[in-house]
Write a protein that holds these residues in place. Structure first.
Motif, short mmCIF file in Angstrom:
data_model
loop_
_atom_site.label_atom_id
_atom_site.label_comp_id
_atom_site.label_asym_id
_atom_site.label_seq_id
_atom_site.Cartn_x
_atom_site.Cartn_y
_atom_site.Cartn_z
N ARG A 180 0.83 -1.20 0.00
CA ARG A 180 0.00 0.00 0.00
C ARG A 180 0.86 1.26 0.00
NH1 ARG A 180 -2.63 2.69 4.87
NH2 ARG A 180 -3.86 4.35 3.92
N GLU A 181 1.87 1.28 0.84
CA GLU A 181 2.72 2.46 0.94
C GLU A 181 3.49 2.71 -0.35
OE1 GLU A 181 2.68 0.00 3.25
OE2 GLU A 181 1.57 1.05 4.81
N ARG A 239 -2.77 -4.40 -8.88
CA ARG A 239 -4.12 -4.19 -9.42
C ARG A 239 -5.17 -4.29 -8.31
NH1 ARG A 239 -5.16 -4.26 -14.78
NH2 ARG A 239 -3.41 -4.69 -16.15
N THR A 240 -5.07 -5.30 -7.47
CA THR A 240 -6.03 -5.48 -6.38
C THR A 240 -6.01 -4.30 -5.44
OG1 THR A 240 -5.89 -7.89 -6.51
CG2 THR A 240 -6.69 -6.95 -4.44
N HIS A 241 -4.84 -3.82 -5.10
CA HIS A 241 -4.75 -2.68 -4.20
C HIS A 241 -5.37 -1.43 -4.84
CE1 HIS A 241 -2.30 -4.96 -1.45
NE2 HIS A 241 -2.27 -3.91 -0.63
N ARG A 284 -8.72 -2.49 -2.75
CA ARG A 284 -8.37 -2.21 -1.35
C ARG A 284 -8.17 -0.73 -1.05
NH1 ARG A 284 -6.66 -6.86 1.70
NH2 ARG A 284 -6.06 -5.34 3.25
N MET A 285 -7.59 0.02 -1.98
CA MET A 285 -7.26 1.42 -1.75
C MET A 285 -8.30 2.39 -2.32
SD MET A 285 -3.16 1.23 -2.55
CE MET A 285 -2.87 2.98 -2.30
N CYS A 286 -9.30 1.88 -3.00
CA CYS A 286 -10.26 2.72 -3.71
C CYS A 286 -11.55 2.86 -2.90
CB CYS A 286 -10.56 2.12 -5.08
SG CYS A 286 -11.59 3.19 -6.09
N ALA A 287 -11.87 4.08 -2.54
CA ALA A 287 -13.06 4.35 -1.73
C ALA A 287 -14.35 3.99 -2.45
CB ALA A 287 -13.08 5.82 -1.33
N ASP A 288 -14.33 4.00 -3.77
CA ASP A 288 -15.53 3.74 -4.56
C ASP A 288 -15.78 2.25 -4.82
OD1 ASP A 288 -15.43 6.49 -4.72
OD2 ASP A 288 -14.69 6.52 -6.76
N THR A 307 -9.98 -5.27 5.26
CA THR A 307 -9.44 -3.93 5.49
C THR A 307 -9.39 -3.18 4.17
OG1 THR A 307 -8.04 -4.78 7.27
CG2 THR A 307 -7.47 -2.63 6.38
N THR A 308 -10.01 -2.01 4.14
CA THR A 308 -9.97 -1.17 2.95
C THR A 308 -9.56 0.24 3.35
OG1 THR A 308 -12.33 -0.66 3.16
CG2 THR A 308 -11.74 -2.50 1.71
N TYR A 309 -9.20 1.03 2.35
CA TYR A 309 -8.71 2.39 2.59
C TYR A 309 -9.40 3.34 1.62
CZ TYR A 309 -5.12 -0.42 4.80
OH TYR A 309 -4.48 -1.34 5.58
N THR A 310 -9.35 4.61 1.92
CA THR A 310 -9.95 5.63 1.05
C THR A 310 -8.86 6.49 0.41
OG1 THR A 310 -10.24 7.10 2.95
CG2 THR A 310 -12.12 5.70 2.37
N ASP A 311 -7.77 5.85 0.03
CA ASP A 311 -6.64 6.56 -0.56
C ASP A 311 -6.94 7.12 -1.93
OD1 ASP A 311 -4.90 5.85 1.61
OD2 ASP A 311 -4.70 3.86 0.72
N LEU A 312 -7.76 6.40 -2.71
CA LEU A 312 -8.02 6.75 -4.11
C LEU A 312 -9.51 6.85 -4.37
CD1 LEU A 312 -5.60 4.13 -5.72
CD2 LEU A 312 -5.07 6.48 -5.04
N ARG A 313 -9.83 7.59 -5.41
CA ARG A 313 -11.20 7.70 -5.93
C ARG A 313 -11.17 7.33 -7.41
NH1 ARG A 313 -14.92 8.34 -1.92
NH2 ARG A 313 -14.03 9.69 -0.34
N ARG A 314 -12.12 6.54 -7.84
CA ARG A 314 -12.22 6.18 -9.25
C ARG A 314 -12.95 7.30 -9.98
NH1 ARG A 314 -16.05 2.41 -12.24
NH2 ARG A 314 -14.82 1.79 -14.05
N VAL A 315 -12.31 7.85 -11.00
CA VAL A 315 -12.86 8.94 -11.79
C VAL A 315 -13.57 8.39 -13.01
CG1 VAL A 315 -12.28 11.02 -13.11
CG2 VAL A 315 -11.05 10.49 -11.01
#
Length: 78
Positions: free
Chosen positions: A4-5, A45-47, A51-55, A62-70
């Motif tokens: 993730r980092e 790809r999975t991350h 996992r990292m995409c709020a949408d 465990t999920t994160y809101t690091d990214l948004r799909r445009v």
């Protein structure tokens, strides 16, 4: 550094170099390969897409809101 980092560092750099702050999954994969990541394409790809995409649907413990799909394959920092 975990996946993730490492991915997030790449996303921050790509967003900073983009005129509108967006970047594609392909750009993330290319940059990760260029810098010699030890993570597989599937892990990256999975991350990014889940996992990292709020949408994304909540398919992981465990999920994160690091990214948004445009758009399809197009992201911006969350």
């Amino acid at each position: 550094m975990g996946a993730r980092e490492e991915i997030l560092n790449v996303c921050v750099r790509l967003a900073a170099s983009s005129s509108d702050g967006t970047f594609t999954l392909s750009q993330v994969l290319d940059e990760m390969r260029r810098q010699g990541t030890s993570y597989s394409e599937a892990t990256i790809r999975t991350h990014v897409t889940s996992r990292m995409c709020a949408d994304a649907p909540d398919n992981h413990g465990t999920t994160y809101t690091d990214l948004r799909r445009v758009d399809r394959g197009l992201y911006r920092l969350g």
